[in-house]
Design an enzyme around this catalytic site. Structure first.
Site, short mmCIF file in Angstrom:
data_model
loop_
_atom_site.label_atom_id
_atom_site.label_comp_id
_atom_site.label_asym_id
_atom_site.label_seq_id
_atom_site.Cartn_x
_atom_site.Cartn_y
_atom_site.Cartn_z
N SER A 261 -20.04 -13.23 23.31
CA SER A 261 -19.95 -14.46 23.59
C SER A 261 -21.02 -15.21 23.13
O SER A 261 -22.25 -14.64 23.34
CB SER A 261 -19.60 -14.99 24.92
OG SER A 261 -19.75 -16.28 25.32
N GLY A 312 -28.27 -18.87 18.70
CA GLY A 312 -28.48 -20.01 17.61
C GLY A 312 -29.28 -19.51 16.56
O GLY A 312 -29.88 -20.22 15.78
N SER A 315 -28.46 -16.01 10.97
CA SER A 315 -28.61 -16.79 9.66
C SER A 315 -27.64 -17.78 9.52
O SER A 315 -27.70 -18.53 8.79
CB SER A 315 -28.58 -15.58 8.46
OG SER A 315 -27.43 -14.87 8.59
N CYS A 317 -25.86 -19.32 11.90
CA CYS A 317 -25.66 -19.92 13.01
C CYS A 317 -25.79 -21.55 13.06
O CYS A 317 -27.13 -21.62 12.55
CB CYS A 317 -26.33 -19.46 14.47
SG CYS A 317 -26.11 -17.73 14.70
N TYR A 363 -20.31 -13.72 3.66
CA TYR A 363 -20.60 -13.55 4.99
C TYR A 363 -20.36 -14.66 5.65
O TYR A 363 -20.72 -15.88 5.29
CB TYR A 363 -22.29 -13.13 5.19
CG TYR A 363 -22.76 -12.88 6.37
CD1 TYR A 363 -22.23 -12.01 7.08
CD2 TYR A 363 -23.99 -13.58 6.83
CE1 TYR A 363 -22.66 -11.61 8.32
CE2 TYR A 363 -24.57 -13.10 8.05
CZ TYR A 363 -23.89 -12.28 8.88
OH TYR A 363 -24.50 -11.64 10.10
N GLY A 367 -18.13 -18.10 14.56
CA GLY A 367 -18.02 -19.70 14.98
C GLY A 367 -17.62 -20.61 14.07
O GLY A 367 -17.66 -21.73 14.50
N ARG A 379 -10.37 -19.30 21.52
CA ARG A 379 -11.56 -19.66 22.04
C ARG A 379 -12.15 -21.16 21.79
O ARG A 379 -12.45 -21.66 22.68
CB ARG A 379 -12.64 -18.94 21.13
CG ARG A 379 -12.43 -17.49 20.96
CD ARG A 379 -13.62 -16.99 20.16
NE ARG A 379 -14.24 -15.88 21.04
CZ ARG A 379 -14.90 -14.79 20.65
NH1 ARG A 379 -14.56 -14.51 19.58
NH2 ARG A 379 -15.51 -13.72 21.35
N GLN A 391 -19.63 -23.70 15.13
CA GLN A 391 -20.75 -23.45 15.50
C GLN A 391 -21.56 -22.30 14.43
O GLN A 391 -22.26 -21.49 14.58
CB GLN A 391 -21.09 -22.80 16.91
CG GLN A 391 -20.84 -23.81 17.93
CD GLN A 391 -21.25 -23.49 19.33
OE1 GLN A 391 -22.09 -22.68 19.50
NE2 GLN A 391 -20.18 -24.22 20.14
N1 LIG Z 1 -25.19 -15.53 19.29
C1 LIG Z 1 -25.06 -16.65 18.89
O1 LIG Z 1 -26.14 -17.54 18.83
C2 LIG Z 1 -23.54 -17.39 18.84
C3 LIG Z 1 -22.56 -16.37 18.52
N2 LIG Z 1 -21.35 -16.83 18.16
C4 LIG Z 1 -20.25 -15.86 17.99
O2 LIG Z 1 -19.07 -16.56 17.58
C5 LIG Z 1 -18.07 -16.11 18.43
C6 LIG Z 1 -17.56 -16.98 19.11
O3 LIG Z 1 -18.38 -17.28 20.23
P1 LIG Z 1 -18.25 -18.10 21.47
O4 LIG Z 1 -17.83 -19.68 20.85
O5 LIG Z 1 -19.19 -18.19 22.51
O6 LIG Z 1 -16.73 -17.67 22.01
P2 LIG Z 1 -16.35 -17.61 23.69
O7 LIG Z 1 -14.65 -17.11 23.70
O8 LIG Z 1 -17.10 -16.75 24.67
O9 LIG Z 1 -16.49 -19.23 23.99
C7 LIG Z 1 -15.55 -20.21 23.57
C8 LIG Z 1 -15.32 -21.08 24.49
O10 LIG Z 1 -14.27 -20.76 25.35
C9 LIG Z 1 -14.50 -20.81 26.82
N3 LIG Z 1 -13.82 -19.51 27.50
C10 LIG Z 1 -14.23 -18.25 27.45
N4 LIG Z 1 -13.45 -17.52 28.33
C11 LIG Z 1 -12.70 -18.32 29.03
C12 LIG Z 1 -11.51 -18.32 29.85
N5 LIG Z 1 -11.30 -16.91 30.15
N6 LIG Z 1 -11.07 -19.44 30.09
C13 LIG Z 1 -11.42 -20.70 29.79
N7 LIG Z 1 -12.16 -20.66 29.00
C14 LIG Z 1 -12.98 -19.77 28.26
C15 LIG Z 1 -16.04 -20.61 26.74
O11 LIG Z 1 -16.53 -21.28 28.10
C16 LIG Z 1 -16.25 -21.58 25.55
O12 LIG Z 1 -16.18 -23.05 25.91
C17 LIG Z 1 -18.50 -14.61 18.75
O13 LIG Z 1 -18.28 -13.63 18.11
C18 LIG Z 1 -20.07 -15.03 18.99
O14 LIG Z 1 -20.95 -13.89 19.01
C19 LIG Z 1 -21.12 -18.24 18.10
C20 LIG Z 1 -22.18 -19.00 18.14
C21 LIG Z 1 -23.56 -18.71 18.68
O1 LIG Z 2 -24.37 -19.57 16.23
C1 LIG Z 2 -23.66 -18.95 15.58
N1 LIG Z 2 -22.40 -19.11 14.99
C2 LIG Z 2 -21.33 -18.24 14.38
O2 LIG Z 2 -20.78 -18.65 13.97
C3 LIG Z 2 -21.76 -16.76 14.61
N2 LIG Z 2 -21.45 -15.82 14.25
C4 LIG Z 2 -22.38 -14.79 14.67
N3 LIG Z 2 -23.14 -15.07 15.28
C5 LIG Z 2 -24.39 -14.38 15.76
O3 LIG Z 2 -25.34 -14.13 14.86
C6 LIG Z 2 -25.54 -12.76 14.78
C7 LIG Z 2 -25.95 -12.42 13.14
O4 LIG Z 2 -27.03 -13.07 12.79
P1 LIG Z 2 -27.74 -12.80 11.48
O5 LIG Z 2 -26.76 -13.43 10.34
O6 LIG Z 2 -28.88 -13.38 11.36
O7 LIG Z 2 -27.85 -11.28 11.47
C8 LIG Z 2 -24.41 -12.18 15.21
O8 LIG Z 2 -24.69 -10.98 15.63
C9 LIG Z 2 -24.01 -13.18 16.30
O9 LIG Z 2 -24.56 -13.02 17.50
C10 LIG Z 2 -23.33 -16.56 15.26
N4 LIG Z 2 -23.97 -17.58 15.75
K LIG Z 3 -29.62 -20.60 12.84
#
Ligand SMILES: NC(=O)C1=CN([C@@H]2O[C@H](COP(=O)(O)OP(=O)(O)OC[C@H]3O[C@@H](n4cnc5c(N)ncnc54)[C@H](O)[C@@H]3O)[C@@H](O)[C@H]2O)C=CC1
Ligand SMILES: O=c1[nH]c(=O)c2[nH+]cn([C@@H]3O[C@H](COP(=O)(O)O)[C@@H](O)[C@H]3O)c2[nH]1
Ligand SMILES: [K+]
Length: 464
Positions: A261, A312, A315, A317, A363, A367, A379, A391
């Site tokens: 998440s 965030g 690359s 994000c 790639y 999100g 989600r 996102q």
């Molecule tokens: N590392 C990063 O900066 C980021 C990573 N990602 C990637 O994108 C993918 C999706 O991430 P998220 O959007 O955070 O997914 P997520 O499923 O954790 O959250 C999406 C939404 O669903 C809600 N939610 C989650 N479980 C719930 C439940 N049981 N009941 C009701 N609501 C619930 C959350 O509060 C959020 O609003 C993942 O693979 C993540 O690693 C996405 C954005 C940023």
């Molecule tokens: O803000 C985000 N929106 C997305 O759609 C998304 N998809 C993946 N990830 C996260 O970014 C990591 C990969 O980062 P790099 O491309 O820099 O290797 C991954 O390991 C995740 O933690 C996301 N972050």
């Molecule tokens: K970024």
């Protein structure tokens, strides 16, 4: 500290550098060299992925659908790292990817090498594969198609049964690299189907594969699970139906799960961690993502065996742009690990810096609208959320070639950097950082330009 000591103080200790109110990332910070009394090759990069899982190199492939499926899991574990198979697919399909990774011992690339049914029509042939295996409805091999045969076809709109050859004897997937090579040589085969314990085809292997892998640096100490097979991780989400997913993954033999998440410190994740730890106490559960001490504290209290750090900064994000929430990655990793180390919880610095490469490959962020549409809609379209906001982006990254080559060279560069710091192991680098022997400084914009290639009219950057 008196005036003279202040004047002689050189660089900053990490605790001071990271407490100035700035969100730093890697490029902002530079480490000062220390003292070398060992060769670079002696640097030990072994570490822990989670409380109970050791790796011989600190590399983990992310749970993303353009990155980690079974071939990546096998390749990363063969190198001594790990991959986390993504969950942007049905629980059954993800469990089958885990099973496929678990049934293999060698990092052969299979791509789209299995054609189901003799009436199938092949319109494109995977560019790295010399052959494909044709299977019946029970996934047993019934024929093989050499790419050269397919290329020679004038009319490609015909079923494979019209030009496939009979299937050569299959190679058991439990064979190691040398056993596979010996089998092909003994049977005088250019390629053969690779089959699991049930005789089901999981790919095709060829002489070209053998030669390709022989041309790479020697594989290191592989990461193995408790079952003696290559270590395989998988991700889950925090929805009710992820409990069923978790169960299927455990049945398939997964060694570690990542609760994936962007903001891990949620009631949903805390409950999922507790559920997973209670249902499967022997399974290591990695939580995240987190970027602050308070987030880490909650997840550690809930029982996580590892933490993923980064919000965030990836690359692809756009979270920091869209939500104005996140943290510079160097500060995030430093702060979270400062806390987690006292609780014996290893930290994964999520996000990788991409440089170089010539070809590109697709790639995308998990999100991104495209990834959401493929599987993770729930989600974003939950009970209350009716509007999808991305996102992440869809794009292309430079192709670095095989991880079997790229990672060993990258690890060699890390060893050379550690040698400059006087850190003979990853643990020693951590100790130097905490003991304040390791000194750091923030690089100004001009210093960053100076540190990169500059002043040339043209150049080619070939990292290895
Ligand atoms: N590392 C990063 O900066 C980021 C990573 N990602 C990637 O994108 C993918 C999706 O991430 P998220 O959007 O955070 O997914 P997520 O499923 O954790 O959250 C999406 C939404 O669903 C809600 N939610 C989650 N479980 C719930 C439940 N049981 N009941 C009701 N609501 C619930 C959350 O509060 C959020 O609003 C993942 O693979 C993540 O690693 C996405 C954005 C940023
Ligand atoms: O803000 C985000 N929106 C997305 O759609 C998304 N998809 C993946 N990830 C996260 O970014 C990591 C990969 O980062 P790099 O491309 O820099 O290797 C991954 O390991 C995740 O933690 C996301 N972050
Ligand atoms: K970024």
């Amino acid at each position: 500290m008196n005036g003279l000591e202040l004047e002689l103080e050189d660089g900053f200790r990490a605790s001071r550098l990271f407490s100035q109110g700035f969100s730093y990332t890697y490029d902002d910070v530079i480490m000062l060299p220390h003292y070398i009394d060992f060769p670079a090759d002696a640097v030990d990069l072994s570490t822990r992925l989670s409380r109970r899982i050791r790796l011989s190199i600190p590399c983990v492939a992310s749970p993303m659908d353009t990155v980690s499926e079974s071939s990546m899991a096998v390749a990363m574990a063969s190198l001594g790292g790990a991959a986390i198979i993504h969950s942007n697919t049905s629980p059954a399909a993800q469990a089958s990817l885990v099973r496929s990774a678990k049934s293999r011992r060698t990092p052969f690339v299979h791509g789209s090498s299995v054609i189901s049914g003799s009436d199938a029509i092949i319109r494109t042939f995977d560019e790295v594969l010399p052959a494909a295996v044709v299977t019946d409805s029970n996934k047993q091999p019934i024929g093989v198609v050499a790419r050269s045969d397919w290329e020679r076809l004038e009319d490609k709109d015909v079923p494979v049964s019209t030009y496939m050859r009979s299937a050569p004897p299959p190679v058991p997937a439990k064979y190691d690299f040398e056993e596979v090579a010996a089998f092909l040589a003994k049977e005088k085969l250019g390629h053969a189907p690779l089959v699991d314990e049930d005789g089901e085809v999981i790919g095709v292997i060829s002489i070209e594969d053998i030669e390709r892998i022989r041309g790479f640096p020697k594989l290191g100490k592989p990461s193995l699970g408790r079952d003696g097979r290559l270590l395989t991780g998988a991700s889950i989400g925090t929805r009710e139906d992820d409990k069923e997913r978790l169960e299927q993954l455990v049945k398939a033999g997964v060694d570690v799960v990542v609760v994936d998440s962007s903001q891990g410190n949620s009631v949903y994740q805390l409950e999922m961690i507790k559920h997973a730890k209670k249902s499967f106490p022997e399974l290591d559960v990695i939580g995240g993502n987190v970027v602050t001490i308070a987030q880490a504290q909650n997840l550690i209290q809930a029982g996580v065996d590892g933490l993923r750090v980064g919000m965030g900064s990836g690359s692809i994000c756009t979270t920091q742009e869209v939500c104005a929430v996140g943290r510079g990655q160097a500060t995030a990793v430093y702060k979270v690990s400062s806390y987690a180390k006292d609780h014996n919880v290893p930290v994964i610095a999520d996000v990788y810096e991409y440089q170089g490469g010539r070809r590109v490959k697709k790639y995308r962020g998990m999100g991104s609208l495209e990834a959401m549409t493929k599987g993770s809609d729930a989600r974003y379209l939950g009970d209350t959320l009716k509007l999808k906001v991305a996102q992440g982006v869809v794009g292309a990254v430079a192709d670095k070639g095989s991880v079997l080559k790229f990672i060993p060279y990258t690890m060699q560069a890390v060893k050379q950097g550690f040698q400059d710091l006087g850190a003979s192991s990853l643990q020693s680098a951590h100790d130097l950082l905490r003991s304040s022997v390791l000194r750091l400084e923030v690089r100004t914009g001009a210093a960053q330009v100076e540190g990169a290639v500059h002043g040339l009219v043209s150049y080619e950057k070939k990292p290895f």
